[in-house]
Design an enzyme around this catalytic site. Sequence first.
Site, mmCIF file in Angstrom:
data_model
loop_
_atom_site.group_PDB
_atom_site.id
_atom_site.type_symbol
_atom_site.label_atom_id
_atom_site.label_comp_id
_atom_site.label_asym_id
_atom_site.label_seq_id
_atom_site.Cartn_x
_atom_site.Cartn_y
_atom_site.Cartn_z
ATOM 1 C CD GLN A 98 25.400 70.760 13.353
ATOM 2 O OE1 GLN A 98 24.605 71.689 13.402
ATOM 3 N NE2 GLN A 98 26.323 70.657 12.404
ATOM 4 C CB CYS A 104 23.271 72.585 10.432
ATOM 5 S SG CYS A 104 23.777 73.086 8.769
ATOM 6 C CG HIS A 180 24.151 76.861 11.132
ATOM 7 N ND1 HIS A 180 24.511 75.539 11.323
ATOM 8 C CD2 HIS A 180 23.503 77.225 12.278
ATOM 9 C CE1 HIS A 180 24.103 75.138 12.513
ATOM 10 N NE2 HIS A 180 23.491 76.144 13.108
ATOM 11 C CG ASP A 195 21.903 77.014 16.042
ATOM 12 O OD1 ASP A 195 22.499 75.984 15.670
ATOM 13 O OD2 ASP A 195 22.382 78.155 15.887
#
Length: 241
Positions: A98, A104, A180, A195
């Site tokens: 990201q 996110c 997040h 993630d």
Amino acid sequence: MTPPIEKQKIKWLPLEANPDVWNKIIHDNGVASNWSFCDVFGFDPELLAFVPQPVEALIFLFPITDAYEAHRRETNAQIKAKQPTVFEDTKHIHFFKQTISNACGMIGLLHALANNKQKPGIFSADDALFPSIMRQTKDMTPNERAAFLETCAPLAQVHAHGAESGQTEAPSLEEQIYLHFICFVNIDGVLYQLDGRQEFPVSHGPITNSLLEDTVVVMKEFMARDPEEANFSAIALTSDQ
């Protein structure tokens, strides 16, 4: 000597953790109608029983705190020390870094779809946005995928529309967001945490019960690290096959 021009960071409005919003995003852009997101109303067994099966991915929303950041840095260092080949070992996972601020939610959504793309019937139209992104990024590195997303105008438009269509008023681009999204998926029987802020996918070991039950154990660990925080929630990607 002329100093290098610093690249300006791209910033999007955040998505809301609203299954209706996420379902419109995916169903309007190539995902079959029998694949959909739903709320996980709680992590106790009686509430988990309401989640339709099979669960194909879980999206977890949590606050970024000092305790979480310390744990993330420590975990990364431990994994790289114990498994120096972690980058090579996880190359088979469709993992996106990201680099777009507040993206996110979309990164989590992409992780959920990308790591189920092999399942029959997930996509309803091969030329639509999401199946197209999966094909184009399949053989890229995580950093190459991040660069691809930065220049993917159709995805930015879809995200912007989704961010504006939630039940709550969208924050301004200047507002600091401390929540997040991350994604949990079953890859070859192993529970992976994906993630985009991490360097690599994080393995939580073989799944012993189910994707849903094993992920709940990990999500509860997040909650235990920050007992004073209350902003934890999850949505599940399920399929009616």
